[in-house]
Write an enzyme that holds these catalytic residues in place. Structure first.
Site, PDB file in Angstrom:
ATOM      1  N   HIS A 262       5.255  -8.059  -5.600  1.00 31.18           N
ATOM      2  CA  HIS A 262       5.832  -6.731  -5.364  1.00 31.18           C
ATOM      3  C   HIS A 262       6.834  -6.744  -4.208  1.00 31.18           C
ATOM      4  O   HIS A 262       7.680  -5.855  -4.098  1.00 31.18           O
ATOM      5  CB  HIS A 262       4.732  -5.703  -5.072  1.00 31.18           C
ATOM      6  CG  HIS A 262       4.103  -5.161  -6.323  1.00 31.18           C
ATOM      7  ND1 HIS A 262       4.410  -3.936  -6.845  1.00 31.18           N
ATOM      8  CD2 HIS A 262       3.212  -5.713  -7.165  1.00 31.18           C
ATOM      9  CE1 HIS A 262       3.712  -3.746  -7.967  1.00 31.18           C
ATOM     10  NE2 HIS A 262       2.985  -4.817  -8.179  1.00 31.18           N
TER      11      HIS A 262
ATOM     12  N   ASP B  81      -0.281 -10.114  -8.772  1.00 28.19           N
ATOM     13  CA  ASP B  81       0.732  -9.803  -7.766  1.00 28.19           C
ATOM     14  C   ASP B  81       0.897 -10.951  -6.769  1.00 28.19           C
ATOM     15  O   ASP B  81       0.540 -10.840  -5.587  1.00 28.19           O
ATOM     16  CB  ASP B  81       0.359  -8.500  -7.031  1.00 28.19           C
ATOM     17  CG  ASP B  81       1.486  -8.023  -6.128  1.00 28.19           C
ATOM     18  OD1 ASP B  81       1.210  -7.195  -5.227  1.00 28.19           O
ATOM     19  OD2 ASP B  81       2.630  -8.485  -6.294  1.00 28.19           O
TER      20      ASP B  81
ATOM     21  N   SER C 255       1.894  -6.425   2.952  1.00 30.16           N
ATOM     22  CA  SER C 255       1.772  -7.036   1.611  1.00 30.16           C
ATOM     23  C   SER C 255       2.167  -8.505   1.676  1.00 30.16           C
ATOM     24  O   SER C 255       3.105  -8.877   2.380  1.00 30.16           O
ATOM     25  CB  SER C 255       2.683  -6.319   0.609  1.00 30.16           C
ATOM     26  OG  SER C 255       2.243  -4.992   0.422  1.00 30.16           O
TER      27      SER C 255
HETATM   28  N1  LIG Z   1      -3.783  -0.273   2.573  1.00 29.86           N
HETATM   29  C1  LIG Z   1      -3.179  -0.781   1.393  1.00 29.86           C
HETATM   30  C2  LIG Z   1      -1.743  -1.152   1.575  1.00 29.86           C
HETATM   31  C3  LIG Z   1      -1.398  -2.518   1.715  1.00 29.86           C
HETATM   32  C4  LIG Z   1      -0.029  -2.855   1.819  1.00 29.86           C
HETATM   33  C5  LIG Z   1       0.970  -1.854   1.809  1.00 29.86           C
HETATM   34  C6  LIG Z   1       0.588  -0.499   1.717  1.00 29.86           C
HETATM   35  N2  LIG Z   1       1.498   0.540   1.724  1.00 29.86           N
HETATM   36  C7  LIG Z   1       2.789   0.484   1.288  1.00 29.86           C
HETATM   37  N3  LIG Z   1       3.350  -0.525   0.631  1.00 29.86           N
HETATM   38  N4  LIG Z   1       4.666  -0.171   0.361  1.00 29.86           N
HETATM   39  C8  LIG Z   1       4.914   1.070   0.892  1.00 29.86           C
HETATM   40  N5  LIG Z   1       6.036   1.813   0.902  1.00 29.86           N
HETATM   41  C9  LIG Z   1       5.972   3.025   1.520  1.00 29.86           C
HETATM   42  N6  LIG Z   1       4.871   3.515   2.120  1.00 29.86           N
HETATM   43  C10 LIG Z   1       3.732   2.775   2.128  1.00 29.86           C
HETATM   44  N7  LIG Z   1       2.583   3.225   2.743  1.00 29.86           N
HETATM   45  C11 LIG Z   1       2.537   4.174   3.765  1.00 29.86           C
HETATM   46  C12 LIG Z   1       3.627   4.427   4.605  1.00 29.86           C
HETATM   47  C13 LIG Z   1       3.502   5.392   5.632  1.00 29.86           C
HETATM   48  C14 LIG Z   1       2.306   6.078   5.848  1.00 29.86           C
HETATM   49  C15 LIG Z   1       1.230   5.795   5.008  1.00 29.86           C
HETATM   50  O1  LIG Z   1       0.060   6.425   5.234  1.00 29.86           O
HETATM   51  C16 LIG Z   1       1.332   4.862   3.987  1.00 29.86           C
HETATM   52  C17 LIG Z   1       3.742   1.521   1.496  1.00 29.86           C
HETATM   53  C18 LIG Z   1      -0.764  -0.153   1.595  1.00 29.86           C
END
Ligand SMILES: NCc1cccc(Nc2n[nH]c3ncnc(Nc4cccc(O)c4)c23)c1
Length: 232
Positions: free
Chosen positions: A41, A89, A183
Site C-alpha cells: 500500500h 500487503d 505502514s
Molecule cells: N493503527 C493502524 C494504522 C497503521 C498504519 C497507518 C494507519 N493510518 C493511516 N495510513 N494511511 C493514512 N492516511 C491518512 N490518515 C491515516 N490515519 C490517521 C491520520 C490522522 C489521524 C488519525 O487518527 C488517523 C492513515 C493506521
C-alpha cells in the site's frame, strides 16, 4: 506511532525509511543485504516512482555516522496485493547495491514457522509515522510496545468484523498504536519480525480498530523466491 516514545538510537539497526523527494513515506526493514520488506500500500499515489531507502538512521534530518540513502533497483509488490483490501500487503525492495552492514545497519530475521503468536505476547512496533492525531511527524525513530490480541477478538463484529485472515495478526490499539507513516515497518516479537504494519482501516489509537499486520511466515516461500530470482 501514537502514545510511544523515542527509540534508543540505533537499537533497531534494521529499520528503513522509505522516502520520496527526501520525505519519509513508509517504514520497512532490512531482511537481507540487498533487500528491504515493506507494505504494498505504500506505493499508492507514488505514480510508479521508485522510493529511496534510508538505512542506519535515528534522526531523519541530522547527519549521523552510518546513515545512508540507497537507491532502489526494483520494487516488487505481492501479486495478490490490491487497493481494495489489506490482503497480501507486502512490498519487496531490491537496493541498487548491497547495504554496508555495521553496528547501525543490520538484517532482522523474520519468522518462518507458520504458527500464530500467542495472544497477550508483548511485541514492539517502531517507525517515523505520525505521533499525534493532528498528524505531527517525528524527526527521531519512535517505538511502542503492544500486546497481540487473538484473531477471534480482532474479527469480532465490533472490531474488524471477519476481515482478518489467517495471514494477518492484530495488536491492541487502545491509545498506543501504529499510525500514518508506520505502514511497512516490522512488528517484532521476541527479537523476530512476525508481522508488517498494514494501514487497514487507517484508524489510529482507537481500541475498536486494533492494529493489523501482515504475518510474514505464510509468505516466506514467496520472499525467498523473489530474492533468489533477482539475485546475480
Ligand atoms: N493503527 C493502524 C494504522 C497503521 C498504519 C497507518 C494507519 N493510518 C493511516 N495510513 N494511511 C493514512 N492516511 C491518512 N490518515 C491515516 N490515519 C490517521 C491520520 C490522522 C489521524 C488519525 O487518527 C488517523 C492513515 C493506521
Amino acid at each position: 506511532i501514537l502514545g510511544g516514545y523515542e527509540a534508543r538510537p540505533h537499537l533497531r539497526p534494521y529499520m528503513a525509511s522509505l522516502q520520496l523527494d527526501g520525505q519519509h513515506v513508509c517504514g520497512g526493514f532490512l531482511i537481507a543485504e540487498q533487500w528491504v520488506l515493506s507494505a504494498a500500500h505504500c506505493t499508492e499515489g507514488t505514480n510508479g516512482k521508485l522510493f529511496q531507502v534510508l538505512l542506519g538512521a535515528h534522526s531523519l534530518t541530522e547527519p549521523e555516522p552510518h546513515k545512508r540513502l540507497y537507491r532502489v533497483r526494483a520494487q516488487i509488490a505481492h501479486p495478490g496485493s490490491n487497493i481494495h483490501n489489506n490482503r497480501d500487503d507486502l512490498l519487496l525492495l531490491q537496493l541498487e547495491e548491497k547495504a554496508e552492514l555495521n553496528a547501525h545497519v543490520k538484517v532482522l530475521p523474520f519468522q518462518r514457522e507458520d504458527r500464530d503468536v500467542e495472544a497477550d505476547t508483548l511485541c514492539e512496533a517502531a517507525g517515523w509515522g505520525t505521533v499525534t492525531h493532528s498528524g505531527r511527524r517525528p524527526d527521531k525513530l519512535q517505538q511502542v510496545e503492544r500486546p497481540v490480541i487473538s484473531r477471534e477478538l480482532c474479527n469480532h463484529r465490533t472490531r474488524h468484523d471477519q476481515t482478518i485472515t489467517e495471514k494477518m495478526m492484530c495488536t491492541d490499539s487502545r491509545k498506543k498504536d501504529t499510525c500514518k507513516g508506520d505502514s511497512g515497518g516490522p512488528l517484532v516479537c521476541n527479537g523476530v519480525a512476525e508481522g508488517v504494519v498494514t494501514a487497514g482501516s487507517r484508524v489510529c489509537g482507537n481500541y475498536k480498530k486494533p492494529a493489523i499486520y501482515t504475518r510474514i511466515a505464510p509468505y516466506a516461500t514467496w520472499i525467498d523466491g523473489v530474492m533468489a530470482s533477482a539475485a546475480g
